[in-house]
Motif scaffolding. Structure first.
Motif, PDB file in Angstrom:
ATOM      1  N   ASP A  46       0.828  -1.217   0.000  1.00 30.98           N
ATOM      2  CA  ASP A  46       0.000   0.000   0.000  1.00 30.98           C
ATOM      3  C   ASP A  46       0.855   1.257   0.000  1.00 30.98           C
ATOM      4  OD1 ASP A  46      -2.249  -1.570  -0.014  1.00 30.98           O
ATOM      5  OD2 ASP A  46      -2.729  -1.264   2.091  1.00 30.98           O
ATOM      6  N   ALA A  47       1.925   1.239   0.777  1.00 31.71           N
ATOM      7  CA  ALA A  47       2.801   2.414   0.870  1.00 31.71           C
ATOM      8  C   ALA A  47       3.482   2.725  -0.462  1.00 31.71           C
ATOM      9  CB  ALA A  47       3.854   2.209   1.950  1.00 31.71           C
ATOM     10  N   GLY A  48       3.698   1.710  -1.277  1.00 32.78           N
ATOM     11  CA  GLY A  48       4.398   1.902  -2.542  1.00 32.78           C
ATOM     12  C   GLY A  48       3.510   2.188  -3.734  1.00 32.78           C
ATOM     13  N   VAL A  49       2.199   2.076  -3.557  1.00 24.99           N
ATOM     14  CA  VAL A  49       1.275   2.246  -4.685  1.00 24.99           C
ATOM     15  C   VAL A  49       1.468   3.585  -5.415  1.00 24.99           C
ATOM     16  CG1 VAL A  49      -1.175   2.511  -5.316  1.00 24.99           C
ATOM     17  CG2 VAL A  49      -0.437   0.558  -3.937  1.00 24.99           C
ATOM     18  N   PRO A  50       1.562   4.719  -4.710  1.00 29.03           N
ATOM     19  CA  PRO A  50       1.727   5.985  -5.457  1.00 29.03           C
ATOM     20  C   PRO A  50       2.983   6.010  -6.336  1.00 29.03           C
ATOM     21  CG  PRO A  50       1.142   6.436  -3.169  1.00 29.03           C
ATOM     22  CD  PRO A  50       1.427   4.967  -3.267  1.00 29.03           C
ATOM     23  N   ILE A  51       4.079   5.437  -5.847  1.00 31.37           N
ATOM     24  CA  ILE A  51       5.323   5.415  -6.629  1.00 31.37           C
ATOM     25  C   ILE A  51       5.179   4.470  -7.818  1.00 31.37           C
ATOM     26  CG2 ILE A  51       7.792   4.857  -6.567  1.00 31.37           C
ATOM     27  CD1 ILE A  51       7.044   7.365  -4.979  1.00 31.37           C
ATOM     28  N   ALA A  52       4.564   3.316  -7.588  1.00 28.04           N
ATOM     29  CA  ALA A  52       4.379   2.349  -8.671  1.00 28.04           C
ATOM     30  C   ALA A  52       3.465   2.916  -9.755  1.00 28.04           C
ATOM     31  CB  ALA A  52       3.820   1.043  -8.112  1.00 28.04           C
ATOM     32  N   VAL A  53       2.441   3.660  -9.362  1.00 30.43           N
ATOM     33  CA  VAL A  53       1.555   4.295 -10.346  1.00 30.43           C
ATOM     34  C   VAL A  53       2.340   5.340 -11.138  1.00 30.43           C
ATOM     35  CG1 VAL A  53      -0.487   5.766 -10.648  1.00 30.43           C
ATOM     36  CG2 VAL A  53      -0.591   3.785  -9.116  1.00 30.43           C
ATOM     37  N   LEU A  54       3.191   6.109 -10.468  1.00 25.90           N
ATOM     38  CA  LEU A  54       4.039   7.072 -11.188  1.00 25.90           C
ATOM     39  C   LEU A  54       4.908   6.350 -12.216  1.00 25.90           C
ATOM     40  CD1 LEU A  54       5.302   9.650  -8.523  1.00 25.90           C
ATOM     41  CD2 LEU A  54       3.903  10.118 -10.539  1.00 25.90           C
ATOM     42  N   ALA A  55       5.486   5.223 -11.819  1.00 25.16           N
ATOM     43  CA  ALA A  55       6.341   4.469 -12.735  1.00 25.16           C
ATOM     44  C   ALA A  55       5.556   4.042 -13.977  1.00 25.16           C
ATOM     45  CB  ALA A  55       6.941   3.252 -12.029  1.00 25.16           C
ATOM     46  N   ARG A  56       4.292   3.687 -13.792  1.00 25.85           N
ATOM     47  CA  ARG A  56       3.448   3.266 -14.923  1.00 25.85           C
ATOM     48  C   ARG A  56       3.064   4.434 -15.820  1.00 25.85           C
ATOM     49  NH1 ARG A  56       0.879  -1.552 -15.180  1.00 25.85           N
ATOM     50  NH2 ARG A  56      -0.909  -0.606 -16.208  1.00 25.85           N
ATOM     51  N   THR A  57       2.972   5.637 -15.264  1.00 26.77           N
ATOM     52  CA  THR A  57       2.479   6.781 -16.034  1.00 26.77           C
ATOM     53  C   THR A  57       3.579   7.728 -16.518  1.00 26.77           C
ATOM     54  OG1 THR A  57       1.997   7.973 -13.986  1.00 26.77           O
ATOM     55  CG2 THR A  57       0.200   6.705 -14.956  1.00 26.77           C
ATOM     56  N   LEU A  58       4.799   7.537 -16.057  1.00 26.16           N
ATOM     57  CA  LEU A  58       5.918   8.335 -16.568  1.00 26.16           C
ATOM     58  C   LEU A  58       6.289   7.785 -17.938  1.00 26.16           C
ATOM     59  CD1 LEU A  58       8.116   8.828 -13.394  1.00 26.16           C
ATOM     60  CD2 LEU A  58       7.473  10.639 -14.990  1.00 26.16           C
ATOM     61  N   THR A  59       6.062   8.565 -18.964  1.00 28.84           N
ATOM     62  CA  THR A  59       6.383   8.110 -20.312  1.00 28.84           C
ATOM     63  C   THR A  59       7.804   8.496 -20.708  1.00 28.84           C
ATOM     64  OG1 THR A  59       5.413  10.107 -21.266  1.00 28.84           O
ATOM     65  CG2 THR A  59       3.982   8.183 -21.048  1.00 28.84           C
ATOM     66  N   LYS A  60       8.391   9.416 -19.932  1.00 23.33           N
ATOM     67  CA  LYS A  60       9.756   9.850 -20.250  1.00 23.33           C
ATOM     68  C   LYS A  60      10.438  10.371 -18.995  1.00 23.33           C
ATOM     69  CE  LYS A  60      12.323  13.397 -22.676  1.00 23.33           C
ATOM     70  NZ  LYS A  60      12.292  14.630 -23.418  1.00 23.33           N
ATOM     71  N   ILE A  61      11.678   9.942 -18.806  1.00 21.85           N
ATOM     72  CA  ILE A  61      12.593  10.571 -17.849  1.00 21.85           C
ATOM     73  C   ILE A  61      13.913  10.707 -18.594  1.00 21.85           C
ATOM     74  CG2 ILE A  61      13.776  10.492 -15.614  1.00 21.85           C
ATOM     75  CD1 ILE A  61      11.664   8.522 -14.625  1.00 21.85           C
ATOM     76  N   GLY A  62      14.177  11.895 -19.093  1.00 22.63           N
ATOM     77  CA  GLY A  62      15.403  12.122 -19.862  1.00 22.63           C
ATOM     78  C   GLY A  62      15.544  11.110 -20.982  1.00 22.63           C
ATOM     79  N   ASP A  63      16.732  10.475 -21.043  1.00 25.63           N
ATOM     80  CA  ASP A  63      17.012   9.477 -22.079  1.00 25.63           C
ATOM     81  C   ASP A  63      16.884   8.050 -21.549  1.00 25.63           C
ATOM     82  OD1 ASP A  63      17.649  11.573 -23.822  1.00 25.63           O
ATOM     83  OD2 ASP A  63      19.757  11.567 -23.199  1.00 25.63           O
ATOM     84  N   ILE A  64      16.311   7.889 -20.368  1.00 24.30           N
ATOM     85  CA  ILE A  64      16.169   6.555 -19.794  1.00 24.30           C
ATOM     86  C   ILE A  64      15.194   5.755 -20.666  1.00 24.30           C
ATOM     87  CG2 ILE A  64      15.424   5.216 -17.778  1.00 24.30           C
ATOM     88  CD1 ILE A  64      16.171   7.628 -16.019  1.00 24.30           C
ATOM     89  N   PRO A  65      15.586   4.550 -21.086  1.00 24.30           N
ATOM     90  CA  PRO A  65      14.655   3.741 -21.890  1.00 24.30           C
ATOM     91  C   PRO A  65      13.355   3.495 -21.130  1.00 24.30           C
ATOM     92  CG  PRO A  65      16.854   2.756 -21.838  1.00 24.30           C
ATOM     93  CD  PRO A  65      16.853   3.889 -20.855  1.00 24.30           C
ATOM     94  N   ALA A  66      12.234   3.536 -21.840  1.00 25.19           N
ATOM     95  CA  ALA A  66      10.913   3.394 -21.208  1.00 25.19           C
ATOM     96  C   ALA A  66      10.814   2.131 -20.365  1.00 25.19           C
ATOM     97  CB  ALA A  66       9.828   3.410 -22.281  1.00 25.19           C
ATOM     98  N   GLU A  67      11.387   1.032 -20.835  1.00 28.28           N
ATOM     99  CA  GLU A  67      11.304  -0.216 -20.086  1.00 28.28           C
ATOM    100  C   GLU A  67      12.118  -0.195 -18.789  1.00 28.28           C
ATOM    101  OE1 GLU A  67      14.569  -0.669 -23.194  1.00 28.28           O
ATOM    102  OE2 GLU A  67      12.492   0.049 -23.239  1.00 28.28           O
ATOM    103  N   SER A  68      12.999   0.779 -18.655  1.00 21.59           N
ATOM    104  CA  SER A  68      13.805   0.916 -17.430  1.00 21.59           C
ATOM    105  C   SER A  68      13.145   1.816 -16.384  1.00 21.59           C
ATOM    106  CB  SER A  68      15.197   1.463 -17.769  1.00 21.59           C
ATOM    107  OG  SER A  68      15.890   0.530 -18.588  1.00 21.59           O
ATOM    108  N   ILE A  69      12.060   2.498 -16.768  1.00 20.72           N
ATOM    109  CA  ILE A  69      11.340   3.355 -15.824  1.00 20.72           C
ATOM    110  C   ILE A  69      10.410   2.452 -15.015  1.00 20.72           C
ATOM    111  CG2 ILE A  69       9.819   5.344 -15.525  1.00 20.72           C
ATOM    112  CD1 ILE A  69      10.814   6.363 -18.260  1.00 20.72           C
ATOM    113  N   THR A  70      10.916   1.995 -13.897  1.00 20.96           N
ATOM    114  CA  THR A  70      10.203   1.015 -13.086  1.00 20.96           C
ATOM    115  C   THR A  70      10.012   1.525 -11.660  1.00 20.96           C
ATOM    116  OG1 THR A  70      12.249  -0.041 -12.366  1.00 20.96           O
ATOM    117  CG2 THR A  70      11.234  -0.883 -14.414  1.00 20.96           C
ATOM    118  N   TYR A  71       9.163   0.808 -10.959  1.00 24.15           N
ATOM    119  CA  TYR A  71       8.947   1.064  -9.532  1.00 24.15           C
ATOM    120  C   TYR A  71      10.280   1.036  -8.781  1.00 24.15           C
ATOM    121  CZ  TYR A  71       7.453  -0.097  -4.745  1.00 24.15           C
ATOM    122  OH  TYR A  71       7.281  -0.125  -3.386  1.00 24.15           O
TER     123      TYR A  71
END
Length: 129
Positions: A46-71
């Motif tokens: 439960d405590a991690g849900v907000p971060i995990a949801v962010l990981a699912r909805t972040l489509t870009k963080i700089g040049d980080i490959p999309a598959e590497s944007i994880t919880y």
């Protein structure tokens, strides 16, 4: 993963270090209930849900490959200032959706015929006296 193409972009105040480079430019999409359900089904606490949801909805963080944007990436590298910024950006995505819906033309018709059905029902179901 996310609803439509509604996103907001911005720049993290600190950034995420990945492969020896600091990444700050972000793009965040609209989170849905489905995203929340998916992270719970993935076994995120439960405590991690907000971060995990962010990981699912972040489509870009700089040049980080999309598959590497994880919880796990966010848990290990996201600082509190950047988390606060992403929450603000999440609110901006919601405002964008609201402004889009208020810009839609209003036809003035009801989406359901419940009033018509109710009046017909009361006429046909009226007890005979």
């Amino acid at each position: 993963m996310m609803s439509g193409n509604i996103t907001c972009t911005g720049s993290l105040p600190v950034g995420i270090l990945f492969d020896g480079k600091l990444h700050q430019d972000v793009e965040l999409g609209l989170a849905t209930v489905g995203d929340e359900i998916a992270v719970i089904e993935d076994g995120v606490s439960d405590a991690g849900v907000p971060i995990a949801v962010l990981a699912r909805t972040l489509t870009k963080i700089g040049d980080i490959p999309a598959e590497s944007i994880t919880y796990q990436l966010l848990c290990d590298n996201l600082v509190s200032e950047d988390y606060a910024y992403l929450r603000t950006l999440r609110d901006e995505v919601k405002k964008k959706l609201k402004s889009m819906s208020s810009a839609l033309p209003n036809t003035g018709t009801q989406s359901s015929g419940s009033d018509d059905t109710a009046s017909q029902k009361s006429k046909s179901d009226a007890p005979a006296l």
